[in-house]
Design an enzyme around this catalytic site. Structure first.
Site, mmCIF file in Angstrom:
data_model
loop_
_atom_site.group_PDB
_atom_site.id
_atom_site.type_symbol
_atom_site.label_atom_id
_atom_site.label_comp_id
_atom_site.label_asym_id
_atom_site.label_seq_id
_atom_site.Cartn_x
_atom_site.Cartn_y
_atom_site.Cartn_z
ATOM 1 C CG ASP A 149 -7.971 1.774 -3.030
ATOM 2 O OD1 ASP A 149 -7.023 1.474 -2.287
ATOM 3 O OD2 ASP A 149 -9.137 1.382 -2.841
ATOM 4 C CD GLU B 260 -7.173 2.902 1.197
ATOM 5 O OE1 GLU B 260 -8.131 2.368 1.742
ATOM 6 O OE2 GLU B 260 -6.377 2.305 0.468
ATOM 7 C CB THR C 147 -5.840 -4.894 1.686
ATOM 8 O OG1 THR C 147 -7.093 -4.510 2.229
ATOM 9 C CG2 THR C 147 -5.048 -3.662 1.382
ATOM 10 C CG ASP D 289 -13.086 1.742 -2.199
ATOM 11 O OD1 ASP D 289 -11.905 1.402 -2.397
ATOM 12 O OD2 ASP D 289 -13.597 1.813 -1.071
ATOM 13 C CG ASP E 278 -2.337 -0.128 1.008
ATOM 14 O OD1 ASP E 278 -2.783 0.218 -0.087
ATOM 15 O OD2 ASP E 278 -3.041 -0.600 1.915
ATOM 16 C CB ILE F 84 -3.177 -2.574 -2.341
ATOM 17 C CG1 ILE F 84 -1.727 -2.544 -2.848
ATOM 18 C CG2 ILE F 84 -3.741 -3.996 -2.412
ATOM 19 C CD1 ILE F 84 -0.801 -3.513 -2.126
ATOM 20 C CG ASP F 85 -10.018 -1.322 -4.695
ATOM 21 O OD1 ASP F 85 -10.490 -1.663 -3.592
ATOM 22 O OD2 ASP F 85 -10.724 -1.027 -5.664
#
Length: 376
Positions: A149, A95, A154, A318, A72, A151-152
């Site tokens: 994002d 994020e 996770t 998202d 991330d 790492i959308d």
């Protein structure tokens, strides 16, 4: 490797310090985004390969109960650096912030993040990495901003399943360009058990320029790149209900799967739902591998800023990339009442309830009508 197949979509990368009027140059913006997310995928693949089976290490706790990974932070550093080099005046709502990483007791995590960033930015220092991450610290609305994002999905990442690196450019509250790297998505959806080199797809789109996908297989040399040319996607408008497929999240805690099943039954959909983590769902739909995506609001787990009237409120990052992809492919994305998503209120979609995407306007109208019956 290299940037083969990208020339048709974006033209050259603009020079440093380039700024653009609000609608000109969206192709260039998409191109910069493509290069950024593909580079970031090199880092996430590196992290995924080095994660222990126990998977618990290298994560921090977080308010929305998602595990935060080394990946991330690494992705946010790489993407924010690439965007701000070309568009130094653009704000980025992402994020993470580097506040935690800067603490002395986090030195080990920071060093892992730095190592991951160095897969594509060899000279990066821990201080630079923190500075790059903090370029994503914008939280208030601007007429023009990017949202990321890192790492959308996770949990999908930790399960070695689906996750996406999602970047979108928003102008006047509307997503107008975006790029999304899906490192574990099979290039051919129908393949039973695809080999590692048959995984990885990068999707991109800009307003008026179409929706595209390009294979993004792992590059043994570690360099970012895509093989072959990009493919443009235009969704087929008509399909009988028995052939329709709908997507939903893997995690029952993220959307209302019970209502989804009732709505699918009303629409006479017999195929089982396609359950995928993250905005990969929008990519799968853009390619024509599913026709409906339902994300209906659940009661929030806690009474805090995440909830409005006790319901979970969606984050802009998202959905921003997915919205531009679907719209450019000819699909429709709104909230559950049929209202367009409004990205002009900071990090949350506070003016919308839930999210619904469909392959065509005709299908979308049917879905919204079915939702109204079950969730008035």
């Amino acid at each position: 490797g290299g940037s083969v197949g990208w020339a048709v979509r974006g033209g050259g990368i603009p020079a440093r310090g380039f700024t653009m009027s609000s609608t000109a140059g969206l192709g260039e913006a998409m191109k910069v985004g493509e290069v950024a997310v593909v580079a970031a995928a090199v880092a996430t693949r590196h992290v995924a390969a080095s994660l222990s089976v126990g998977m618990e290490e290298g994560t921090l706790g977080k308010a929305d109960f998602s595990p935060v990974t080394v990946g991330d932070f690494a992705v946010q550093a790489i993407v924010c650096k690439r965007i701000s080099e070309v568009f130094p005046e653009d704000g980025i709502i992402a994020e993470e912030t580097a506040d935690e990483l800067r603490k002395p007791e986090m030195a080990d995590l920071l060093s892992r993040v730095t190592t991951a960033v160095q897969t594509v930015e060899p000279g990066a220092t821990p201080e630079q990495v923190c500075d790059w991450i903090d370029r994503g610290a914008l939280r208030e609305h601007r007429p023009r901003y990017w949202t990321l994002d890192p790492i959308d999905g996770t949990k999908g990442f930790l399960r070695r399943q689906q996750y996406a690196i999602c970047l979108g450019l928003i102008i006047e509250g509307i997503p107008v360009a975006g790029a999304m790297a899906c490192p574990n998505l099979p290039i051919d959806w129908s393949a039973a058990s695809p080999a590692p080199e048959a995984l990885g797809v990068m999707f991109s789109a800009y307003k008026g320029g179409g929706a595209w996908s390009t294979p993004m297989p792992p590059d043994p040399s570690g360099k970012a790149g895509s093989q072959g040319g990009g493919q443009r996607h235009t969704l087929a408008s008509s399909k009988g209900s028995e052939a329709l497929r709908f997507c939903e999240g893997v995690e029952p805690g993220h959307s209302d799967q019970a209502s989804n099943a009732k709505i699918a039954a009303d629409l006479q959909i017999t195929a089982p739902p396609v359950r995928l983590d993250s905005q990969v769902k929008y990519g799968v739909m853009t390619r024509g591998d599913a026709e409906i995506y339902l994300r209906l609001p659940l009661k929030a787990k806690t009474q805090d800023s995440l909830s409005l009237n006790g319901e979970y409120v969606e984050n802009i990052w998202d959905h921003a990339t997915g919205v531009i992809l679907m719209q450019e492919a000819g699909g429709v994305v709104t909230d559950m009442k049929g209202v367009p998503l409004d990205f002009s209120h900071g990090p949350k979609l506070i003016k919308n309830r839930g999210v619904v995407a469909s392959a065509s306007k005709e299908l979308h109208d049917k879905v919204i009508a079915a939702i109204a019956v079950h969730l008035p």
